[in-house]
Design a protein around this motif. Sequence first.
Motif, PDB file in Angstrom:
ATOM      1  N   VAL A 169      55.875 134.736  27.486  1.00 39.80           N
ATOM      2  CA  VAL A 169      56.281 134.201  26.182  1.00 39.80           C
ATOM      3  C   VAL A 169      56.394 132.680  26.147  1.00 39.80           C
ATOM      4  CG1 VAL A 169      57.392 136.286  25.306  1.00 39.80           C
ATOM      5  CG2 VAL A 169      58.698 134.721  26.741  1.00 39.80           C
ATOM      6  N   ILE A 170      56.897 132.069  27.218  1.00 36.81           N
ATOM      7  CA  ILE A 170      57.088 130.615  27.162  1.00 36.81           C
ATOM      8  C   ILE A 170      56.673 129.949  28.472  1.00 36.81           C
ATOM      9  CG2 ILE A 170      58.993 130.784  25.521  1.00 36.81           C
ATOM     10  CD1 ILE A 170      60.010 129.620  28.877  1.00 36.81           C
ATOM     11  N   GLY A 171      56.450 128.638  28.375  1.00 36.69           N
ATOM     12  CA  GLY A 171      56.252 127.801  29.542  1.00 36.69           C
ATOM     13  C   GLY A 171      57.343 126.748  29.551  1.00 36.69           C
ATOM     14  N   ASP A 172      57.901 126.496  30.723  1.00 39.17           N
ATOM     15  CA  ASP A 172      59.021 125.555  30.857  1.00 39.17           C
ATOM     16  C   ASP A 172      58.669 124.549  31.941  1.00 39.17           C
ATOM     17  OD1 ASP A 172      61.521 124.403  30.606  1.00 39.17           O
ATOM     18  OD2 ASP A 172      62.575 125.945  31.749  1.00 39.17           O
ATOM     19  N   TYR A 173      58.442 123.293  31.554  1.00 42.62           N
ATOM     20  CA  TYR A 173      58.110 122.275  32.535  1.00 42.62           C
ATOM     21  C   TYR A 173      59.302 121.985  33.443  1.00 42.62           C
ATOM     22  CZ  TYR A 173      53.880 121.335  29.819  1.00 42.62           C
ATOM     23  OH  TYR A 173      52.684 121.451  29.178  1.00 42.62           O
ATOM     24  N   GLY A 174      59.016 121.547  34.649  1.00 48.39           N
ATOM     25  CA  GLY A 174      60.073 121.168  35.569  1.00 48.39           C
ATOM     26  C   GLY A 174      60.511 119.736  35.340  1.00 48.39           C
ATOM     27  N   GLU A 182      61.455 124.377  20.218  1.00 45.53           N
ATOM     28  CA  GLU A 182      61.760 122.960  20.074  1.00 45.53           C
ATOM     29  C   GLU A 182      63.105 122.618  20.702  1.00 45.53           C
ATOM     30  OE1 GLU A 182      61.368 118.966  19.019  1.00 45.53           O
ATOM     31  OE2 GLU A 182      59.878 120.583  18.981  1.00 45.53           O
ATOM     32  N   ARG A 183      64.095 123.439  20.460  1.00 43.24           N
ATOM     33  CA  ARG A 183      65.450 123.190  20.963  1.00 43.24           C
ATOM     34  C   ARG A 183      65.512 123.190  22.491  1.00 43.24           C
ATOM     35  NH1 ARG A 183      67.487 126.895  18.320  1.00 43.24           N
ATOM     36  NH2 ARG A 183      67.696 128.531  19.884  1.00 43.24           N
ATOM     37  N   ASN A 184      64.717 124.053  23.118  1.00 43.31           N
ATOM     38  CA  ASN A 184      64.771 124.199  24.568  1.00 43.31           C
ATOM     39  C   ASN A 184      63.680 123.436  25.308  1.00 43.31           C
ATOM     40  OD1 ASN A 184      66.957 126.358  25.225  1.00 43.31           O
ATOM     41  ND2 ASN A 184      65.860 127.205  23.457  1.00 43.31           N
ATOM     42  N   GLY A 185      62.813 122.756  24.566  1.00 45.74           N
ATOM     43  CA  GLY A 185      61.745 122.024  25.215  1.00 45.74           C
ATOM     44  C   GLY A 185      60.680 122.926  25.814  1.00 45.74           C
ATOM     45  N   TRP A 186      60.575 124.167  25.318  1.00 42.81           N
ATOM     46  CA  TRP A 186      59.590 125.114  25.828  1.00 42.81           C
ATOM     47  C   TRP A 186      58.262 124.943  25.102  1.00 42.81           C
ATOM     48  CZ3 TRP A 186      63.292 129.859  24.978  1.00 42.81           C
ATOM     49  CH2 TRP A 186      64.277 129.863  25.982  1.00 42.81           C
ATOM     50  N   VAL A 187      57.191 125.417  25.733  1.00 41.73           N
ATOM     51  CA  VAL A 187      55.892 125.502  25.075  1.00 41.73           C
ATOM     52  C   VAL A 187      55.554 126.976  24.915  1.00 41.73           C
ATOM     53  CG1 VAL A 187      55.067 123.287  25.905  1.00 41.73           C
ATOM     54  CG2 VAL A 187      54.658 125.332  27.287  1.00 41.73           C
ATOM     55  N   ASN A 217      56.620 126.451  34.577  1.00 41.52           N
ATOM     56  CA  ASN A 217      57.098 127.781  34.936  1.00 41.52           C
ATOM     57  C   ASN A 217      56.984 128.690  33.721  1.00 41.52           C
ATOM     58  OD1 ASN A 217      58.423 130.008  36.044  1.00 41.52           O
ATOM     59  ND2 ASN A 217      60.445 129.206  35.507  1.00 41.52           N
ATOM     60  N   TRP A 218      56.082 129.660  33.769  1.00 37.26           N
ATOM     61  CA  TRP A 218      56.000 130.639  32.686  1.00 37.26           C
ATOM     62  C   TRP A 218      57.185 131.602  32.819  1.00 37.26           C
ATOM     63  CZ3 TRP A 218      56.097 135.515  34.546  1.00 37.26           C
ATOM     64  CH2 TRP A 218      55.653 135.713  35.860  1.00 37.26           C
ATOM     65  N   ARG A 219      57.583 132.177  31.719  1.00 33.25           N
ATOM     66  CA  ARG A 219      58.552 133.275  31.738  1.00 33.25           C
ATOM     67  C   ARG A 219      58.026 134.391  30.850  1.00 33.25           C
ATOM     68  NH1 ARG A 219      62.770 129.176  30.930  1.00 33.25           N
ATOM     69  NH2 ARG A 219      63.367 128.425  32.990  1.00 33.25           N
ATOM     70  N   GLY A 220      58.236 135.616  31.302  1.00 28.24           N
ATOM     71  CA  GLY A 220      57.739 136.756  30.561  1.00 28.24           C
ATOM     72  C   GLY A 220      58.561 137.996  30.838  1.00 28.24           C
ATOM     73  N   LEU A 258      63.113 122.220  32.288  1.00 27.02           N
ATOM     74  CA  LEU A 258      63.476 121.345  31.178  1.00 27.02           C
ATOM     75  C   LEU A 258      64.481 122.012  30.246  1.00 27.02           C
ATOM     76  CD1 LEU A 258      63.124 118.821  29.435  1.00 27.02           C
ATOM     77  CD2 LEU A 258      61.076 119.879  28.444  1.00 27.02           C
ATOM     78  N   GLY A 259      64.293 123.305  29.987  1.00 24.20           N
ATOM     79  CA  GLY A 259      65.200 123.996  29.078  1.00 24.20           C
ATOM     80  C   GLY A 259      66.640 123.960  29.544  1.00 24.20           C
ATOM     81  N   GLU A 260      66.849 124.076  30.867  1.00 20.60           N
ATOM     82  CA  GLU A 260      68.208 124.039  31.409  1.00 20.60           C
ATOM     83  C   GLU A 260      68.779 122.623  31.374  1.00 20.60           C
ATOM     84  OE1 GLU A 260      68.769 126.325  35.120  1.00 20.60           O
ATOM     85  OE2 GLU A 260      66.751 127.090  34.799  1.00 20.60           O
TER      86      GLU A 260
END
Length: 325
Positions: free
Chosen positions: A122-127, A290-295, A254-257, A211-213
């Motif tokens: 569902v999302i990608g989260d940059y480090g 947008e709020r979490n900086g996810w793609v 980092n993808w998350r699914g 980034l989200g954290e």
Amino acid sequence: MGAKSVPECWRRLAACLVVWAAAAGAEPAPEHLHFIVPGGAGGGWDRTARVTGDVLVKGGLLQSASFENLSGGGSGKAIGYLIKTAERQHGTLLVNSVPIIVRSISGVFPFSFRDLTPIASVIGDYGVIAVLPDSPYQTIDQLLAAFLRDPLQVRIGGGSVRGDLDHIVAALAIRALGADPRKLIYVPYDTGGKAVVGLLTGEIQVLSTGLGEALEQRRAGQMRILAVTAPERLSVLPQVPALSEYGENAVFANWRGFFGPPQLPAALADRYAKLLQEMQALPGWEAALERNGWVNFYRPRGEFAVFLEEQEALIAALRKELGFY
């Protein structure tokens, strides 16, 4: 009904009804989903599961969602539990990410993504590389200078075991800056939340995390982000350099699914994947990204399975290149 805990008996009944309808050829909208989070509260997995459940409920695609944190064994405890109880978990999704691959190929646990039913990413989260606001390292260049003077004095921590996700991000950063990642002193924590506490209490000087954290801590004035593993500077952090500005091979997300239990009926797995696809169009999901900086990184079942195979090969090669073997 809002996103809340639901008694086990009702959760099982709802799951059975959905399975029955799927077997009958219908495509029902599931009334309830239970999310298993293989880490503690406040980490990236926890945030992804709870945001997903909240958006689905508020967007009218679910009536309710519940959440269960099963931390331990590098997510092995939660995966083992889902496998062991698979027959009664047809209404359950497990959130995971790159670590399910890393910890499988490194032997942290005996499972792999092949033992579950991939539903969708569902999302990608940059480090990011982050420090406290009053840190002596106010820029990534100052951090590099300190590391080059004495790597033993720069303690970098993250919410994963050695050789895993946050260690990979830290090593990529060091390599992109022209230093030797094998000299990195990495301090592992069981969860991202514990790693943040380690930074706040001074156990470590530098944090490697998603980034989200980090964004939430930054907005609260408790953290300064020095660099991000994106291909270019992000709109939410225009003043923070991307590590790609220093090294061409420093892009990592980092993808998350989500995964279902093994032997989940195909019709039900397809319905869950479609549910997550429908979520992409909800305004609440766009706001969450947008709020979490996810793609956005939606990949349905077949694509997700192929992607996991490719990731396994790429991460094995990257770990070898960074000296983790």
